[in-house]
Design an enzyme around this catalytic site. Sequence first.
Site, mmCIF file in Angstrom:
data_model
loop_
_atom_site.group_PDB
_atom_site.id
_atom_site.type_symbol
_atom_site.label_atom_id
_atom_site.label_comp_id
_atom_site.label_asym_id
_atom_site.label_seq_id
_atom_site.Cartn_x
_atom_site.Cartn_y
_atom_site.Cartn_z
ATOM 1 N N LYS A 181 0.847 -1.187 0.000
ATOM 2 C CA LYS A 181 0.000 0.000 0.000
ATOM 3 C C LYS A 181 0.886 1.241 0.000
ATOM 4 O O LYS A 181 1.870 1.304 0.727
ATOM 5 C CB LYS A 181 -0.904 0.029 1.240
ATOM 6 C CG LYS A 181 -1.903 -1.128 1.309
ATOM 7 C CD LYS A 181 -2.975 -1.007 0.258
ATOM 8 C CE LYS A 181 -4.021 -2.117 0.419
ATOM 9 N NZ LYS A 181 -5.015 -2.077 -0.672
ATOM 10 N N GLY A 182 0.541 2.232 -0.815
ATOM 11 C CA GLY A 182 1.277 3.481 -0.845
ATOM 12 C C GLY A 182 0.513 4.570 -0.125
ATOM 13 O O GLY A 182 -0.553 4.328 0.458
ATOM 14 N N TYR B 182 -1.107 7.035 -1.398
ATOM 15 C CA TYR B 182 -2.340 7.454 -2.074
ATOM 16 C C TYR B 182 -3.106 6.318 -2.726
ATOM 17 O O TYR B 182 -4.201 6.518 -3.226
ATOM 18 C CB TYR B 182 -2.002 8.510 -3.134
ATOM 19 C CG TYR B 182 -1.408 9.761 -2.548
ATOM 20 C CD1 TYR B 182 -2.187 10.653 -1.806
ATOM 21 C CD2 TYR B 182 -0.056 10.052 -2.703
ATOM 22 C CE1 TYR B 182 -1.636 11.787 -1.257
ATOM 23 C CE2 TYR B 182 0.492 11.190 -2.151
ATOM 24 C CZ TYR B 182 -0.300 12.052 -1.434
ATOM 25 O OH TYR B 182 0.247 13.180 -0.886
ATOM 26 N N ARG C 250 -2.818 1.755 -4.025
ATOM 27 C CA ARG C 250 -2.051 0.511 -4.020
ATOM 28 C C ARG C 250 -0.844 0.629 -4.946
ATOM 29 O O ARG C 250 -0.848 1.378 -5.924
ATOM 30 C CB ARG C 250 -2.935 -0.658 -4.446
ATOM 31 C CG ARG C 250 -3.434 -0.598 -5.873
ATOM 32 C CD ARG C 250 -4.311 -1.803 -6.174
ATOM 33 N NE ARG C 250 -4.517 -1.934 -7.620
ATOM 34 C CZ ARG C 250 -4.639 -3.086 -8.265
ATOM 35 N NH1 ARG C 250 -4.588 -4.213 -7.589
ATOM 36 N NH2 ARG C 250 -4.812 -3.125 -9.563
ATOM 37 N N ASP D 91 7.536 10.392 7.740
ATOM 38 C CA ASP D 91 6.833 9.128 8.000
ATOM 39 C C ASP D 91 7.820 7.957 8.007
ATOM 40 O O ASP D 91 7.593 6.935 7.370
ATOM 41 C CB ASP D 91 5.738 8.901 6.961
ATOM 42 C CG ASP D 91 4.644 7.955 7.460
ATOM 43 O OD1 ASP D 91 4.608 7.668 8.677
ATOM 44 O OD2 ASP D 91 3.823 7.498 6.644
#
Length: 267
Positions: free
Chosen positions: A8-9, A11, A13, A124
């Site tokens: 998962k990114g 914004y 997948r 992050d």
Amino acid sequence: MLGHEIRKGAYGRVCKGLDLENGDFVAIEQVPLQSSAQEDLNIIMRQINLHKDLNQKNIIKYLGFFMTETHLHIVLEYVDNESLANIINPNNFGPLPEPLVAFYVAQVLEGLVYLHEQGIIHRDIKGANILTTKEGVVKLVDFGVAMKLTEADVDMHFVVGSPYWMAPEVIEMSGVCGASDIWSVGCTVIELFTGVPPYNDLHPMQALFRIVQDEIPPIPDSLSPGVTDFLRQCFNKDARLRPDAKTLLSHPWLQSWKRRVVLQSSG
């Protein structure tokens, strides 16, 4: 050509892709256009502009983007191994030994030295956003909330990142800075040693409260004195007193393991 989903990114997948001109594998993050407001797309394009000129071995390479009727596709370097979060999953290898944690953390810091020199804060850093190649090279990924230091005053009133890895000044909206990434490095070190970040047993909102209120996040008693000292420096509540990434690379804990590797390879 799009293949299966690999993670998962920020914004959408991220799928494995095949370049039909040269046979190279790539990673493609798909951003759905229908569910994305124009403001969100503007932010994504800003992140692309921020990422496109980065060139350092510990930073995932941006290769380009293209649009279809339904999606914006961001094309990135393909990394063949899993994230550190997947590697420490109990179903895989579980928590890592000290030499390997030092090996990975030193590379994360190398990537952050480069980013911070470019005036960019990742915002992050965590195990899920650190990929490794089959040769053990670390790649920082997911620049969805990264920002230029020149934008810090504009973006200060938004709390972004992942709660358990978040620095107190980010939570209090008192000024995000490069040192905020260093706090997250400390949380990631604990994650790699134990399988979970600090305060993982709490609800995210409770964790945020404790990060701000506690003098220092809980450090496991099982860690060596060198690791404990490294973490205490990462967890200085005053961001101005936190060492930068280049300084931490010279920390005795990392240097001691580096010397051991050199001695073993030369012996």
